[in-house]
Scaffold this motif. Sequence first.
Motif, mmCIF file in Angstrom:
data_model
loop_
_atom_site.group_PDB
_atom_site.id
_atom_site.type_symbol
_atom_site.label_atom_id
_atom_site.label_comp_id
_atom_site.label_asym_id
_atom_site.label_seq_id
_atom_site.Cartn_x
_atom_site.Cartn_y
_atom_site.Cartn_z
ATOM 1 N N UNK A 225 -22.796 -61.003 24.796
ATOM 2 C CA UNK A 225 -23.435 -59.858 25.448
ATOM 3 C C UNK A 225 -24.524 -59.257 24.562
ATOM 4 N N UNK A 226 -24.158 -58.965 23.310
ATOM 5 C CA UNK A 226 -25.087 -58.297 22.398
ATOM 6 C C UNK A 226 -26.261 -59.213 22.057
ATOM 7 N N UNK A 227 -25.970 -60.487 21.885
ATOM 8 C CA UNK A 227 -27.037 -61.451 21.605
ATOM 9 C C UNK A 227 -28.097 -61.414 22.696
ATOM 10 N N UNK A 228 -27.652 -61.413 23.954
ATOM 11 C CA UNK A 228 -28.584 -61.420 25.080
ATOM 12 C C UNK A 228 -29.341 -60.098 25.187
ATOM 13 N N UNK A 229 -28.624 -58.985 25.075
ATOM 14 C CA UNK A 229 -29.249 -57.683 25.320
ATOM 15 C C UNK A 229 -30.091 -57.191 24.149
ATOM 16 N N UNK A 230 -29.831 -57.721 22.960
ATOM 17 C CA UNK A 230 -30.599 -57.289 21.796
ATOM 18 C C UNK A 230 -31.756 -58.228 21.480
ATOM 19 N N UNK A 231 -31.676 -59.485 21.907
ATOM 20 C CA UNK A 231 -32.707 -60.466 21.549
ATOM 21 C C UNK A 231 -34.069 -60.004 22.047
#
Length: 315
Positions: A225-231
């Motif tokens: 989740x964080x990888x996608x939303x922060x990238x």
Amino acid sequence: MGLFRSVQAVTGASGTGPVDWTAVAEAAKASTEPGSIALSTEEQEGYADDVREARGRIREVAAIDFDVPESIEIQNRHHWIDANIDTFQRVMAPLGDQVGLIPGLARMVNTGTMSIALAFLGNNVLGQYDPLLLAESDAHSLYFVHPNIGKVATMLDVPEPRFRRWIAFHEVSHAAEFGAAPWLADQLEADLQRAVDALGEGSLDREALGSLDTTMTAVEGYAELVMDRAFDGEYADLRRKLDERRQGRGPVSQLVRRLLGLGMKRRQYERGKQFFETVADERGVEGASAVWERPENLPSDAELDDPRAWLDRVR
């Protein structure tokens, strides 16, 4: 020649324990090309920039405070094998000298199995956040297997710097979890110790194994989740191409992945991400980060399939 040396190392396995780890290292590395880590100045700076900027973006998006490990290593495949042999040795230490009714044969089989597993993983792992479970040191590590990143970027026909950066965001997302939840490593260690101790006594601790699976599903799902939303770039094509690559593996590769439990790991990614996507859609990524505030906030196995129940419980 490499295969011959690998077989020779396995058949010559010795010692008193269930696995000859020196032979595992020799066999796994004999069948694996190390790859080059002769990085240009631009590549060296690129890794450092990716990790630093991923940390900043994830801190902002997830609203959690953490730092990246002091040890950030650019490894070749042999370096990765050595690092993970240390991990397996620590995890399997409670098994002591148990080698079965035919010690020499059992040791050789165990040694061969471990060398195959580490050789396969060494050729495929792209990056790894390592909390160094069951180690005496509290330091965590972050590895990037540079030859594999370059190989897969070429196979996927994507620019290597962009692909490398995407991988960095995923691994730094794991650093965020363990940094935000100091209790997480202790909980994983306790469950792992219980599971291995039971195995050493000839039984299965299903409760410990279930707890490990549930916790790791949360760990992998939150990182996705964080990888996608922060990238800070487009990633949909990268994820699609990686999924296609996994599905297109040959039968031998698929068999090895199944034996290593990598299908279960993929299920953890997908199940955990679906849970956290639902939570984040309602409360944002910051709300999803509440899972790391205390152990009681971890979703149960049932809640992973029913995010609404978790949302009702954790406010």
